[in-house]
Write a protein that holds these residues in place. Structure first.
Motif, short mmCIF file in Angstrom:
data_model
loop_
_atom_site.label_atom_id
_atom_site.label_comp_id
_atom_site.label_asym_id
_atom_site.label_seq_id
_atom_site.Cartn_x
_atom_site.Cartn_y
_atom_site.Cartn_z
N LYS A 42 0.86 -1.19 -0.02
CA LYS A 42 0.03 -0.17 0.21
C LYS A 42 0.66 1.17 -0.07
CE LYS A 42 -4.31 -1.49 2.00
NZ LYS A 42 -5.19 -1.21 3.19
N ASP A 43 2.16 1.44 0.88
CA ASP A 43 2.72 2.41 0.93
C ASP A 43 3.24 2.61 -0.50
OD1 ASP A 43 2.33 2.98 3.32
OD2 ASP A 43 4.27 1.90 4.27
N HIS A 44 3.86 1.66 -1.21
CA HIS A 44 4.45 1.73 -2.43
C HIS A 44 3.60 2.19 -3.32
CE1 HIS A 44 7.05 0.82 -6.13
NE2 HIS A 44 6.01 0.19 -6.59
N VAL A 45 2.21 1.78 -3.35
CA VAL A 45 1.29 2.50 -4.59
C VAL A 45 0.98 4.04 -4.04
CG1 VAL A 45 -1.17 2.21 -5.00
CG2 VAL A 45 -0.07 0.28 -4.60
N VAL A 46 0.94 4.36 -2.79
CA VAL A 46 0.99 5.84 -2.80
C VAL A 46 1.97 6.57 -3.05
CG1 VAL A 46 -0.22 7.22 -0.91
CG2 VAL A 46 -1.01 5.14 -0.99
N GLN A 47 3.19 6.08 -2.81
CA GLN A 47 4.29 6.57 -2.95
C GLN A 47 4.73 6.96 -4.44
OE1 GLN A 47 7.70 4.60 -1.15
NE2 GLN A 47 6.65 4.03 0.71
N ALA A 48 4.29 6.01 -5.19
CA ALA A 48 4.43 6.16 -6.80
C ALA A 48 3.51 7.17 -7.35
CB ALA A 48 4.19 4.63 -7.42
N THR A 49 2.62 7.68 -6.81
CA THR A 49 1.80 8.44 -7.36
C THR A 49 2.27 9.90 -7.25
OG1 THR A 49 0.54 9.00 -5.30
CG2 THR A 49 -0.42 7.08 -6.68
N ASP A 50 3.45 10.14 -6.74
CA ASP A 50 4.07 11.34 -6.62
C ASP A 50 4.34 11.78 -8.21
OD1 ASP A 50 5.40 13.80 -5.49
OD2 ASP A 50 7.25 12.96 -6.37
N GLY A 51 4.56 10.41 -8.96
CA GLY A 51 4.83 10.80 -10.59
C GLY A 51 3.54 11.37 -11.12
N ASP A 52 2.53 10.98 -10.75
CA ASP A 52 1.11 11.47 -11.07
C ASP A 52 1.13 13.03 -10.98
OD1 ASP A 52 0.29 9.07 -11.98
OD2 ASP A 52 -0.44 8.88 -10.05
N ALA A 53 1.61 13.42 -9.66
CA ALA A 53 1.57 14.77 -9.33
C ALA A 53 2.40 15.48 -10.24
CB ALA A 53 1.91 14.87 -7.89
N SER A 54 3.75 15.13 -10.35
CA SER A 54 4.65 16.01 -11.05
C SER A 54 4.40 15.82 -12.72
CB SER A 54 6.02 15.49 -11.04
OG SER A 54 6.07 14.24 -11.49
N GLY A 55 3.63 14.84 -13.12
CA GLY A 55 3.05 14.95 -14.48
C GLY A 55 2.13 16.04 -14.67
N SER A 56 1.04 16.27 -13.81
CA SER A 56 -0.20 17.19 -13.62
C SER A 56 0.63 18.46 -13.68
CB SER A 56 -0.95 16.91 -12.63
OG SER A 56 -1.68 15.51 -12.81
N ARG A 57 1.64 18.73 -12.78
CA ARG A 57 2.12 20.05 -12.76
C ARG A 57 2.86 20.37 -14.23
NH1 ARG A 57 4.82 19.28 -8.36
NH2 ARG A 57 6.91 18.39 -9.20
N LEU A 58 3.58 19.59 -14.68
CA LEU A 58 4.20 19.68 -15.68
C LEU A 58 3.27 20.07 -17.07
CD1 LEU A 58 6.93 19.84 -17.34
CD2 LEU A 58 6.83 17.36 -17.56
N SER A 59 1.96 19.26 -17.28
CA SER A 59 1.14 19.63 -18.11
C SER A 59 0.69 21.01 -17.88
CB SER A 59 0.09 18.56 -17.80
OG SER A 59 -1.15 18.75 -18.80
N ALA A 60 0.22 21.23 -16.68
CA ALA A 60 -0.21 22.86 -16.61
C ALA A 60 0.86 23.96 -17.08
CB ALA A 60 -0.82 22.94 -15.07
N VAL A 61 1.80 23.65 -16.76
CA VAL A 61 3.12 24.38 -16.92
C VAL A 61 3.30 24.47 -18.50
CG1 VAL A 61 5.53 24.82 -16.76
CG2 VAL A 61 4.23 24.40 -14.79
N GLU A 62 3.48 23.51 -19.16
CA GLU A 62 3.55 23.33 -20.68
C GLU A 62 2.50 24.03 -21.42
OE1 GLU A 62 4.95 19.36 -21.59
OE2 GLU A 62 6.95 19.81 -21.04
N LEU A 63 1.17 23.90 -20.81
CA LEU A 63 -0.04 24.63 -21.59
C LEU A 63 -0.11 25.86 -21.20
CD1 LEU A 63 -2.26 21.45 -21.33
CD2 LEU A 63 -1.23 22.36 -23.32
N GLY A 64 0.69 26.50 -20.20
CA GLY A 64 0.61 27.90 -20.23
C GLY A 64 -0.10 28.28 -18.87
N TYR A 65 -0.70 27.45 -18.15
CA TYR A 65 -1.68 27.84 -17.17
C TYR A 65 -0.79 28.42 -15.96
CZ TYR A 65 -5.35 25.14 -18.71
OH TYR A 65 -6.36 24.59 -19.47
N MET A 66 0.17 28.07 -15.73
CA MET A 66 1.28 28.77 -14.66
C MET A 66 2.78 28.42 -15.01
SD MET A 66 0.67 25.76 -11.64
CE MET A 66 1.49 24.15 -11.91
#
Length: 391
Positions: A42-66
């Protein structure tokens, strides 16, 4: 700050949902090997979602939101899929809201030293953004990031392997002062930025059997108990039980940061799990093995505020959902700019649903060391807050 994928919306649109968490899952106090293995998984599953977080941030940045020049540096995965417009807008609003609270914290008595402690920081870029915008801030702000060693080692390695990032960090250090990195690369110590490999559950002192309480608190070098302190928790504390969550916070409010010191918490979490939209959200998370133990207990803005008061932030509390923050805290011209980043938002109804199911809550307590400390959080007290739901 980290900017997560929002899991349930992609499922509603027929995509693959991804959750957000940074190492707070499972229950590690089992005595049998099978229980320990399950908790580790369970810990591994939750830890791994940090990649989802950074991916969403990168998406918003590359599309000009921030704007975030560090977004790609702290995205450790090869792919960076483009998120849906409502996901990108949600990432933007969450970032803007917490940036707003942090700015008000830093603006109070600006020459006074301060401290920020980011719980479950993962790939978060906030310290780098702050110091790049104002290099002098590094000399009056001590920043701490706490997360599992799996995530802290990735963070430190990324810093070392990217010259631009490493230069920003090195330039923040006083002349002649060197950073200290542990031999296994999981801990970073410095006068400006500290990255601590800590399981937050080791901070709990209540709500677990006495025999299973760690004998001592985790080591947090350079933590200063005497300067005004802001705690940040972004979809972090929702991955442990309500009792342990409150216990972790009370360790800060009673042990690590004494009563004489001004202290506040800003958090971001999902709410309203019992309506149709909330139930879809939880089902999607469950298919990935992710549980949110606190969401039923702290299921509304009102209960989020009560939680903060119970944890020791009795000076005041506020809470607002993402939709309210978008309409009240974000200037009209900025809303117009963001609204045009991808040619406008078609999924208006979905946006309204999403925006009502995530909230930012904030609470504080004044210090008792004098007049300055008694009014330290005045700017937070003057913030507009959303009225509580009718339950």
């Amino acid at each position: 700050m980290a900017a997560p994928q929002i899991p349930h919306l992609l499922s509603l649109r027929g995509g693959h949902g991804r959750g957000r968490g940074r190492g707070r899952g499972g229950h590690r106090f089992g005595h049998h090997e099978s229980e320990e293995d399950a908790a580790a998984a369970k810990d591994h599953v939750v830890q791994a979602t940090d990649g989802d977080a950074s991916g969403s941030r990168l998406s918003a940045v590359e599309l000009g939101y921030m704007d975030d020049p560090f977004a790609r540096a702290f995205h450790y995965e090869q792919d960076s899929p483009r998120r849906y417009p409502i996901i990108n807008r949600g990432t933007y609003v969450r970032t803007a809201a917490l940036d707003h609270l942090v700015t008000r914290f830093l603006s109070a008595f600006p020459s006074q030293p301060k401290q920020i402690i980011s719980l479950g920081a993962g790939s978060d870029t906030r310290w780098f953004r702050l110091v790049l915008a104002d290099p002098s801030l590094a000399h009056r702000l001590v920043y701490h990031e706490l997360d599992f060693s799996t995530n802290t080692s990735k963070k430190i390695a990324a810093m070392q392997n990217r010259p631009f990032v490493w230069k920003v960090f090195k330039d923040s250090l006083p002349e002649g002062v060197l950073e200290k990195i542990s031999e296994n690369g999981t801990r970073l110590e410095s006068p400006s930025l500290n990255v601590h490999p800590v399981d937050l559950r080791d901070l709990a002192r209540e709500g677990i059997p006495a025999s299973e309480i760690p004998t001592s608190l985790p080591r947090l070098p350079n933590l200063d108990p005497d300067v005004p302190t802001l705690l940040l928790s972004e979809c972090c504390l929702c991955y442990v039980s309500p009792e342990i969550t409150v216990s972790i916070l009370r360790t800060f409010t009673t042990s690590l940061i004494p009563r004489r010191t001004p202290l506040a918490l800003a958090l971001y979490e999902p709410i309203h799990p019992h309506d149709p939209f909330g139930r879809v959200m939880l089902r999607n998370l469950a298919t990935r093995g992710i549980d949110l133990p606190t969401i039923s207990t702290f299921s509304s803005r009102r209960l989020q505020k009560s939680r903060l008061e119970d944890a020791g932030f009795e000076g005041g509390q506020g809470a607002a959902d993402v939709g309210w923050i978008w309409s009240k805290w974000v200037e009209e011209t900025e809303r117009e700019r963001v609204g045009q980043c991808e040619g406008g938002l078609d999924e208006v109804e979905e946006w309204d649903l999403l925006a009502g199911h995530y909230c930012v809550a904030w609470g504080w307590r004044d210090g008792d060391g004098g007049e300055e400390e008694s009014v330290f959080w005045r700017a937070w007290g003057e913030l507009d807050g959303q009225e509580d739901e009718v339950e």
